[in-house]
Design an enzyme around this catalytic site. Sequence first.
Site, PDB file in Angstrom:
ATOM      1  CD  GLU A  21      45.595 -14.829 -18.075  1.00 56.28           C
ATOM      2  OE1 GLU A  21      44.367 -14.993 -17.951  1.00 56.28           O
ATOM      3  OE2 GLU A  21      46.324 -14.308 -17.207  1.00 56.28           O
ATOM      4  CE1 TYR A  53      21.521   0.161 -31.705  1.00 53.07           C
ATOM      5  CE2 TYR A  53      19.984   1.318 -30.297  1.00 53.07           C
ATOM      6  CZ  TYR A  53      20.262   0.659 -31.475  1.00 53.07           C
ATOM      7  OH  TYR A  53      19.284   0.483 -32.412  1.00 53.07           O
ATOM      8  CD  GLU A  72      38.910  -6.818 -10.764  1.00 56.73           C
ATOM      9  OE1 GLU A  72      39.550  -7.177 -11.774  1.00 56.73           O
ATOM     10  OE2 GLU A  72      38.863  -7.492  -9.723  1.00 56.73           O
ATOM     11  CE  LYS A  98      41.412 -14.070 -19.390  1.00 56.66           C
ATOM     12  NZ  LYS A  98      42.572 -13.646 -18.637  1.00 56.66           N
TER      13      LYS A  98
END
Length: 120
Positions: A21, A53, A72, A98
């Site tokens: 990954e 933004y 997290e 994901k």
Amino acid sequence: MGIIKVENIRVFANHGCLKEETKIGSDYRVDLEVEADLKKSAKSDALKDTVDYVLLNKIVREEMGRPSKLLETVALYILDRVLNESEMTQKVTVWVSKINPPIGGDVEMVTIKMSKERKI
């Protein structure tokens, strides 16, 4: 109080617990919501009186570029930076998704949601 949302920020990043990954990388979606007092900016029509933004998008992209094992962890980095760099923001919520996670099933995405408020 008002809400500004920046939705469906698409990034390619190298997060995950598996070596593959972090080497290969994958697609992610990030959604961000900030709560701030928007009354002044509504009246002044001035960027300096609101949450920018463009800055929020920049923070997301930079923090997603910093590899982490867990979603997290990257979410917490984003929350902390938004509160540190956007003084008007009172509360921030982030969703990190994901896309097509390697979990051995037909799963569109896995999403974590975290929030953090400014301490008074």
